[in-house]
Scaffold this motif. Sequence first.
Motif, PDB file in Angstrom:
ATOM      1  N   MET A  19       0.818  -1.212   0.000  1.00  0.00           N
ATOM      2  CA  MET A  19       0.000   0.000   0.000  1.00  0.00           C
ATOM      3  C   MET A  19       0.849   1.258   0.000  1.00  0.00           C
ATOM      4  SD  MET A  19      -3.422  -0.251   2.322  1.00  0.00           S
ATOM      5  CE  MET A  19      -3.651   1.506   2.589  1.00  0.00           C
ATOM      6  N   ILE A  20       0.331   2.286  -0.635  1.00  0.00           N
ATOM      7  CA  ILE A  20       1.092   3.515  -0.826  1.00  0.00           C
ATOM      8  C   ILE A  20       0.799   4.481   0.324  1.00  0.00           C
ATOM      9  CG2 ILE A  20       1.165   5.553  -2.321  1.00  0.00           C
ATOM     10  CD1 ILE A  20       0.539   3.331  -4.597  1.00  0.00           C
ATOM     11  N   LEU A  53       0.121   8.013   1.685  1.00  0.00           N
ATOM     12  CA  LEU A  53      -0.378   9.256   1.103  1.00  0.00           C
ATOM     13  C   LEU A  53      -0.144  10.416   2.047  1.00  0.00           C
ATOM     14  CD1 LEU A  53      -3.862   7.929  -0.104  1.00  0.00           C
ATOM     15  CD2 LEU A  53      -1.789   8.154  -1.479  1.00  0.00           C
ATOM     16  N   ILE A  98      -6.735  15.565  -2.585  1.00  0.00           N
ATOM     17  CA  ILE A  98      -6.859  15.475  -4.048  1.00  0.00           C
ATOM     18  C   ILE A  98      -7.685  14.246  -4.438  1.00  0.00           C
ATOM     19  CG2 ILE A  98      -5.564  15.082  -6.187  1.00  0.00           C
ATOM     20  CD1 ILE A  98      -3.261  16.763  -4.880  1.00  0.00           C
ATOM     21  N   ILE A  99      -7.346  13.085  -3.859  1.00  0.00           N
ATOM     22  CA  ILE A  99      -8.045  11.855  -4.255  1.00  0.00           C
ATOM     23  C   ILE A  99      -9.518  11.921  -3.843  1.00  0.00           C
ATOM     24  CG2 ILE A  99      -8.210   9.353  -3.847  1.00  0.00           C
ATOM     25  CD1 ILE A  99      -5.131   9.332  -3.667  1.00  0.00           C
ATOM     26  N   GLN A 131     -12.546  13.179  -7.779  1.00  0.00           N
ATOM     27  CA  GLN A 131     -12.944  11.983  -8.540  1.00  0.00           C
ATOM     28  C   GLN A 131     -14.057  12.336  -9.525  1.00  0.00           C
ATOM     29  OE1 GLN A 131     -13.416   8.359  -6.110  1.00  0.00           O
ATOM     30  NE2 GLN A 131     -11.872   9.209  -4.740  1.00  0.00           N
ATOM     31  N   ALA A 161      -0.932   5.047  -7.280  1.00  0.00           N
ATOM     32  CA  ALA A 161      -2.104   5.235  -6.416  1.00  0.00           C
ATOM     33  C   ALA A 161      -3.302   5.678  -7.244  1.00  0.00           C
ATOM     34  CB  ALA A 161      -1.804   6.279  -5.334  1.00  0.00           C
ATOM     35  N   VAL A 162      -3.009   6.382  -8.326  1.00  0.00           N
ATOM     36  CA  VAL A 162      -4.036   6.850  -9.255  1.00  0.00           C
ATOM     37  C   VAL A 162      -3.731   6.203 -10.605  1.00  0.00           C
ATOM     38  CG1 VAL A 162      -4.765   8.903 -10.541  1.00  0.00           C
ATOM     39  CG2 VAL A 162      -4.500   9.012  -8.055  1.00  0.00           C
ATOM     40  N   ARG A 187     -17.072   6.198  -5.160  1.00  0.00           N
ATOM     41  CA  ARG A 187     -15.923   7.008  -4.773  1.00  0.00           C
ATOM     42  C   ARG A 187     -15.081   6.184  -3.818  1.00  0.00           C
ATOM     43  NH1 ARG A 187     -15.759  12.216  -4.452  1.00  0.00           N
ATOM     44  NH2 ARG A 187     -15.103  12.055  -2.317  1.00  0.00           N
ATOM     45  N   VAL A 188     -13.782   6.275  -4.023  1.00  0.00           N
ATOM     46  CA  VAL A 188     -12.864   5.633  -3.086  1.00  0.00           C
ATOM     47  C   VAL A 188     -12.490   6.693  -2.062  1.00  0.00           C
ATOM     48  CG1 VAL A 188     -10.589   4.596  -2.832  1.00  0.00           C
ATOM     49  CG2 VAL A 188     -11.991   4.054  -4.823  1.00  0.00           C
ATOM     50  N   VAL A 194     -10.085   7.835   0.940  1.00  0.00           N
ATOM     51  CA  VAL A 194      -8.786   7.478   1.550  1.00  0.00           C
ATOM     52  C   VAL A 194      -8.468   8.406   2.715  1.00  0.00           C
ATOM     53  CG1 VAL A 194      -7.812   6.444  -0.514  1.00  0.00           C
ATOM     54  CG2 VAL A 194      -7.521   8.886  -0.114  1.00  0.00           C
TER      55      VAL A 194
END
Lengths: 150, 162
Positions: free
Chosen positions: A1-2, A4, A11-12, A16, A52-53, A147-148, A150
Amino acid sequence: MITLTATDRIIINGLQGGFPLSERPYADAADMLGISEGELIERLAALVAAGAVSRFGPLWNSEEMGGAVCLAAMAVPAERFEAVAEQVNRHPEIAHNYERGHELNMWFVISSLDPERITSTAAAIEAETGLKVWLMPKEEEFFVGFRVEV
Amino acid sequence: MLLPTDHALIKATEAGLPLSPDPYGELARRLGCSRAEVLGRLAGLIETGAIRRIGVIPNHYALGVTANGMSVWDIADEAVAEIGPRIGALAAVSHCYRRPRHLPHWRYNVFAMVHGVSSDEVIGKVAEIARLIGPAARAHEVLFSKRILKKTGLRLAARPAA
């Protein structure tokens, strides 16, 4: 896993969809998110590079691209499962195939530029395996808000 | 329907929007048209649904959202039009479709793919959906994938020659 940063999460979670159609869209979007244009561009590039994206840009509706797609399911006896998976997967029209925990235990997607290949592929699989292929075409799509977070 | 020029636009954005301050102007230069034309066409494609949205496409596996279950629902035909959009609008649902029943073998007519960080979270979200729908959902099940038997990418446009 990244891992963040706080800015990455903003942003994430915030971008979206709804990216502006304007002359300076990154500046406009950055304003909305409370960060700077340069920071937004730099972090997007880093998030794409890190994986991640997947992409930053338009999400095209694949059905508008032409061609036909259909979900299908089969109830495959356990002792024949591997052999039937091979028979099904051999068809180039099969894009995805999953084993699922249900009496209908094999679920796959048939896709082709030629809509008639959907039914002919299903018929071929039935003839090869002697098993019924249940076609489950999409009859209606409901608005998706996925939507994810995070 | 897509116009022939849209295929050039698909190809030009396949890897994503240019990450520079004027991405639509840059696309216009690559396509040999004006920025206003690019913006107008993108707005039209969003309106018709050919473009679902423009933004971050998260790699949910890389972000730890690795569990998914195909929830299937038996919803009275006359209630689907009202209930389907409510399921689809949920953040945890990535696809939501009405599909044919195959009675008596298969009673379910609404499919919703539910995502989470674990199968427990997926089960919890499915329970939330069941509460949201109430008695209009006569039965439901969650089918978890046990194994990927085949996965080939569906390509939208040919990749430019490397």
